[in-house]
Motif scaffolding. Structure first.
Motif, PDB file in Angstrom:
ATOM      1  N   MET A   1       1.210  -2.009  -0.371  1.00  0.00           N
ATOM      2  CA  MET A   1       0.315   0.030  -0.346  1.00  0.00           C
ATOM      3  C   MET A   1       0.838   1.372  -0.153  1.00  0.00           C
ATOM      4  O   MET A   1       0.420   1.899   0.551  1.00  0.00           O
ATOM      5  N   ASN A   2       2.002   0.955  -0.975  1.00  0.00           N
ATOM      6  CA  ASN A   2       2.577   2.679  -0.676  1.00  0.00           C
ATOM      7  C   ASN A   2       3.311   2.876   0.671  1.00  0.00           C
ATOM      8  O   ASN A   2       3.436   4.040   0.450  1.00  0.00           O
ATOM      9  N   ARG A   5       0.197   3.437   5.863  1.00  0.00           N
ATOM     10  CA  ARG A   5      -0.666   2.251   7.353  1.00  0.00           C
ATOM     11  C   ARG A   5      -2.237   2.122   6.802  1.00  0.00           C
ATOM     12  O   ARG A   5      -3.129   3.127   6.211  1.00  0.00           O
ATOM     13  N   PRO A   6      -2.239   1.131   7.052  1.00  0.00           N
ATOM     14  CA  PRO A   6      -4.203   0.605   6.823  1.00  0.00           C
ATOM     15  C   PRO A   6      -4.546   1.570   7.942  1.00  0.00           C
ATOM     16  O   PRO A   6      -4.264   2.360   8.795  1.00  0.00           O
ATOM     17  N   LEU A  28     -11.420  -8.268   4.043  1.00  0.00           N
ATOM     18  CA  LEU A  28     -11.101  -8.496   2.694  1.00  0.00           C
ATOM     19  C   LEU A  28     -10.554  -7.340   1.890  1.00  0.00           C
ATOM     20  O   LEU A  28     -10.270  -7.572   0.319  1.00  0.00           O
ATOM     21  N   LEU A  29     -11.058  -6.548   2.280  1.00  0.00           N
ATOM     22  CA  LEU A  29     -11.090  -5.289   1.554  1.00  0.00           C
ATOM     23  C   LEU A  29      -9.104  -4.662   1.708  1.00  0.00           C
ATOM     24  O   LEU A  29      -8.908  -4.638   2.864  1.00  0.00           O
ATOM     25  N   PRO A  30      -8.235  -4.042   0.690  1.00  0.00           N
ATOM     26  CA  PRO A  30      -7.159  -2.891   1.039  1.00  0.00           C
ATOM     27  C   PRO A  30      -7.687  -2.775   1.747  1.00  0.00           C
ATOM     28  O   PRO A  30      -8.493  -0.982   1.585  1.00  0.00           O
ATOM     29  N   GLY A  31      -5.970  -2.313   2.501  1.00  0.00           N
ATOM     30  CA  GLY A  31      -6.000  -0.890   2.994  1.00  0.00           C
ATOM     31  C   GLY A  31      -6.749  -0.641   4.660  1.00  0.00           C
ATOM     32  O   GLY A  31      -6.928   0.780   4.976  1.00  0.00           O
ATOM     33  N   GLU A  33      -7.918  -2.092   8.358  1.00  0.00           N
ATOM     34  CA  GLU A  33      -7.799  -3.370   9.689  1.00  0.00           C
ATOM     35  C   GLU A  33      -8.329  -3.218  10.250  1.00  0.00           C
ATOM     36  O   GLU A  33      -8.627  -1.601  11.128  1.00  0.00           O
ATOM     37  N   GLU A 114     -17.415  -2.310  -1.519  1.00  0.00           N
ATOM     38  CA  GLU A 114     -16.854  -0.620  -2.584  1.00  0.00           C
ATOM     39  C   GLU A 114     -17.189  -0.046  -1.792  1.00  0.00           C
ATOM     40  O   GLU A 114     -16.814   1.105  -1.807  1.00  0.00           O
ATOM     41  N   ALA A 117     -16.070   1.016   1.711  1.00  0.00           N
ATOM     42  CA  ALA A 117     -14.795   1.295   1.644  1.00  0.00           C
ATOM     43  C   ALA A 117     -14.878   2.748   1.456  1.00  0.00           C
ATOM     44  O   ALA A 117     -13.848   3.294   1.746  1.00  0.00           O
TER      45      ALA A 117
END
Length: 238
Positions: A1-2, A5-6, A28-31, A33, A114, A117
């Protein structure tokens, strides 16, 4: 994630199956926690104190302490933690108290991963995370509201906002200070300039802006200026 931090998220919902499902979806979603899950508002307040999440996904109708009261307590004690309501209900009696309590986002439980998020990302970046149907309801409510009487000639933005607040004329639950900040935005002042004018920190100004954006459903300063002029929340100083 470049290297970023999440986003740390807390989930509050009294229904075990729903709560566990939301936690699983967020996993399941990126970024993102998930740092905790609460079964009611009291537990949500306690877990925010313990974990200091970036965002709380908050159900409204819960035992012991409902989502509106929990939101109010969380935003008062931890203004850096944003709240996105995730509820079955989108009626006025649920929507407007939640926004007035400090929620920056509002979604119904038919929202997909989506959309959730996106709302989380929006509130963390300083925007409002509202579903399209909620945005429409807010616009309808604004269109139905009568304009606020403008400040008297020569009065400051703060004096006009305070007078309107005393008369109960500020729309959408705006406080006098939020209206004062909004009037200064309409003057074209930056956050730093507003902070200097009001003798507060830029962080405090940002908090007021975040709150007034959520209450008025505007997404940027241009919309805020239009809202201010539409409702007469402007300075008349020359």
């Amino acid at each position: 994630m470049n290297g970023e931090r999440p986003t740390r998220v807390l989930v509050a919902d009294d229904q075990t199956v729903v709560r566990e499902g939301i936690v699983m979806l967020l996993g399941l979603l990126p970024g993102i926690e998930v740092v905790g899950a609460a079964a009611d508002g009291e537990e949500a307040v306690a877990l925010v104190e313990r974990h200091h999440p970036d965002v709380v996904l908050m159900d409204l109708r819960m035992p012991r302490c409902d989502g509106v009261e929990a939101t109010r307590r969380i935003r008062a004690a931890h203004p850096e933690t944003e709240v996105v309501v995730l509820t079955t209900y989108a009626d006025d009696d649920s929507l407007f108290p939640a926004l007035r309590a400090g929620a920056r986002g509002y979604l119904t439980k038919d929202a997909g991963g989506e959309e959730i998020a996106r709302a989380i990302a929006d509130v963390r970046s300083g925007a409002a995370g509202l579903s399209p149907q909620v945005q429409l309801r807010l616009l309808e409510r604004l269109a139905d509201a009568g304009p606020v009487a403008p400040a008297a000639p020569g009065a400051s933005a703060g004096a006009g906002a305070s007078a309107a607040a005393d008369r109960g004329e500020l729309p959408d639950g705006l406080t006098a200070r939020e209206a004062e900040v909004l009037a200064l935005i309409a003057e074209g002042l930056s956050n730093t300039e507003i902070a200097q004018r009001l003798f507060v920190s830029p962080a405090t100004v940002k908090t007021h802006i975040n709150n007034l954006f959520a209450k008025t459903a505007v997404r940027d300063r241009a919309q805020a200026v239009a809202y201010a002029f539409r409702h007469g929340i402007t300075s008349t100083q020359q």
